[in-house]
Design an enzyme around this catalytic site. Structure first.
Site: not given
Lengths: 110, 457
Positions: B263, B299, B372
């Site tokens: 992402h 992810d 992240s």
């Protein structure tokens, strides 16, 4: 806590204090307080947060931003400012503290 | 100022006897110019409306005037002189020393000591301790993940090394960004603050200049040795990954190979810019060579760089995970490029297995938007445990929980990364798209599927 923290904990607990500010004649009404650090015991020098002094600034909190100065003298606050510092017990001095009426405190079940 | 706790039977507990309150006099109000300028850079201007520092939740009723007052006073401290008491009593207590600015490095352990709720019930709350690490630093503006509460403003923050040295004072115990509790406490370094105090005392009260001599000294490295300890090498391992308008964190697993989240860098072949803050600020272009499909629970994206990331440590991947072990997350959450990566500490709170294979790690570290893709390390060994994928949001209330977060175990990625690194073959990475349904169920935070009923025939 681990052994590495022993000396730090001793210093922290001996140096920690609480500072309260109030107006003369109104010791319990609208008092402001914060934490502080005892830098020196004789004479007693304490460093604490400046936020509790905002209501006492003669020219209001704008004094903190209007001036480019890094400091303001003690008389920037009004004469009715009363300060008290409280700290924990020292090794050989039992505290002589009169019972005070404390604000209500409860421990709600989680 | 006032505490709105629910009324109940007044506590008469006397957990520890206190000294009676002693009158004091205000000598000075002082602030650190360096703190103010870094504060304005990091929290002012365009970002100002996103940040709140008041000692109450963002939804609580605090007047604009009150909030403005608190903001103005945030970087100000006060020097007081306490009225003389019994001389014998005044002599007691260890001397406070001060850590010079920069001696304590990111990731170093800190001990905060303050009184939650200030003067309210000091019998119970005086000098409450809280442990954390130095999460970030911009000059004298420091951040720690030691949890502090309203009323601890002005409390001391001490180092484990130099032992017991005063590092900073709490400036704001609670921070919110975009209505989310950040879980970091804002500090002002003590050394520059006391330098201002010395200068002010001698210029304001020439007669009381001797007071400035009594202010605690700085303790540093012996002469000739560098003052700045480099700190744990893993604290420098995170990089910032910028892909179009999106940015996040990443970790270099080889000099030209960076792992981040899908992402953050979602499209294969997309150009990304990778920034490293340590040992010096560099920006290197790269290309996304692999990103898992949207349907994959993992992810993950892999970026190949055009040049080597010189000086950025390449971490050793862990082979095992131990629940309860101390861990650290490094990432560019909260501040992005403005402040270098932040370090937050905690423990490995859970290792979720599927068929005896770790598929998800949970930690108690504070993880914020922008972290992240950043690395999760074992604090003790410095080994890379995983890649941070997300923190937790309750979609019903909108609340975000930075201290519950999820990482992809490095053991899931390592064989494929090694294969790609050595051969350029993406086959191993493509297998991440083929994760089994039980793994998908875990990452969807769903309950495990019940076993299919077996026929008794």
């Amino acid at each position: 806590m681990g052994r590495q923290w022993g000396p730090s904990m001793r210093v922290a607990e001996q140096a920690g204090c609480v500072v309260s500010a109030s107006r003369a004649g109104q010791p319990d009404v609208g008092s402001w307080s914060c934490s502080g650090v005892i830098l020196s015991r004789s004479p007693g020098l304490v460093l604490c947060h400046g936020g509790i002094f905002t209501p006492f600034l003669r020219t209001g909190s704008a004094a903190l931003t209007q001036t480019g100065a890094a400091f303001l003298p003690g008389d920037s606050c009004s004469d009715d400012l009363r300060l008290h510092v409280q700290w924990g017990p020292t090794t050989a001095s039992p505290a002589g503290r009169a019972d005070q009426e404390l604000p209500g405190l409860c421990t709600p079940q989680c | 100022a006032s505490l709105g706790l629910e009324p109940g039977a007044p506590s008469r507990a006397r957990a520890r006897p206190l000294q009676p309150p002693r009158p004091a006099r205000l000598l000075l109000l002082l602030s650190c110019p360096g703190f103010r300028s870094h504060f304005a850079r990091l929290f002012g201007a365009e970002a100002a409306d996103q940040w709140h520092f008041v000692s109450s939740a963002p939804d609580d009723a605090v007047s604009e005037e009150e909030e403005e007052d608190q903001l103005r006073a945030l970087g100000w401290f006060a020097l007081l002189r306490v009225q003389r008491g019994a001389a014998a009593e005044e002599r007691r207590g260890p001397a406070v020393t001060v850590a010079p600015l920069g001696v304590v490095t990111k990731g170093a352990p800190l001990l905060a000591c303050g009184s939650p709720f200030g003067a309210f019930c000091p019998d119970i709350f005086l000098n409450t301790l809280s442990r954390g690490v130095l999460s970030n630093a911009a000059g004298p503006l420091l951040l720690t993940d030691a949890r502090c509460l309203p009323g601890t403003e002005g409390g001391g923050v001490f180092a484990a090394r130099p032992a017991g040295a005063l590092v900073a004072l709490v400036a704001a115990p609670l921070c919110w960004k975009a209505r989310e509790w950040v879980g970091l406490t804002l500090l002002c370094a003590a050394a520059p603050l006391l330098q201002v105090a010395r200068w002010a005392l001698s210029s304001l009260h020439p007669g009381s200049a001797s007071l400035s001599v009594l202010l605690p000294p700085e303790v540093g490295a012996p002469r000739g040795l560098p003052l700045r300890d480099l700190g744990p090498p893993w604290a420098a391992a995170a990089v910032l990954v910028e892909c179009g308008t999106v940015w996040g964190s990443g970790v270099a697993v080889a000099p030209r190979l960076v792992v981040t989240c899908r992402h953050v860098a979602p499209r294969e072949a997309a150009r990304v810019l990778v920034h490293s803050a340590t040992p010096k600020n560099v920006a290197i272009w790269g290309r996304v060579v692999f990103a898992t499909q949207e349907t994959s629970p993992y992810d993950i994206a892999v970026v190949s760089l055009e040049e080597d990331l010189n000086g950025v440590p390449t971490p050793v991947p862990a082979e095992h995970f131990h629940e309860g072990e101390p861990v650290s997350v490094v990432g560019f959450g909260v501040f992005g490029q403005a402040c270098g990566p932040s370090v937050t500490s905690g423990i490995l709170s859970a290792v979720v297995h599927v068929d005896d294979t770790p598929v998800m790690l949970q930690t108690t570290c504070a993880v914020h938007g922008g972290s992240s893709g950043g690395p999760l390390f074992s604090t003790r060994s410095g080994d890379l445990l995983g890649i941070v994928a997300s923190n937790t949001r309750d979609n019903n209330t909108g609340a975000t929980y930075p201290h519950l977060n999820f990482s992809i175990p490095i053991t899931v990625l390592q064989p494929a990364l090694k294969q790609y690194s050595q051969t350029g073959d993406l086959c191993g990475l493509r297998e991440l798209d083929l994760a089994t349904e039980p793994v998908r169920v875990v990452w969807r935070l769903q309950r495990p599927l019940p076993e299919a009923p077996r026929s008794k025939l």
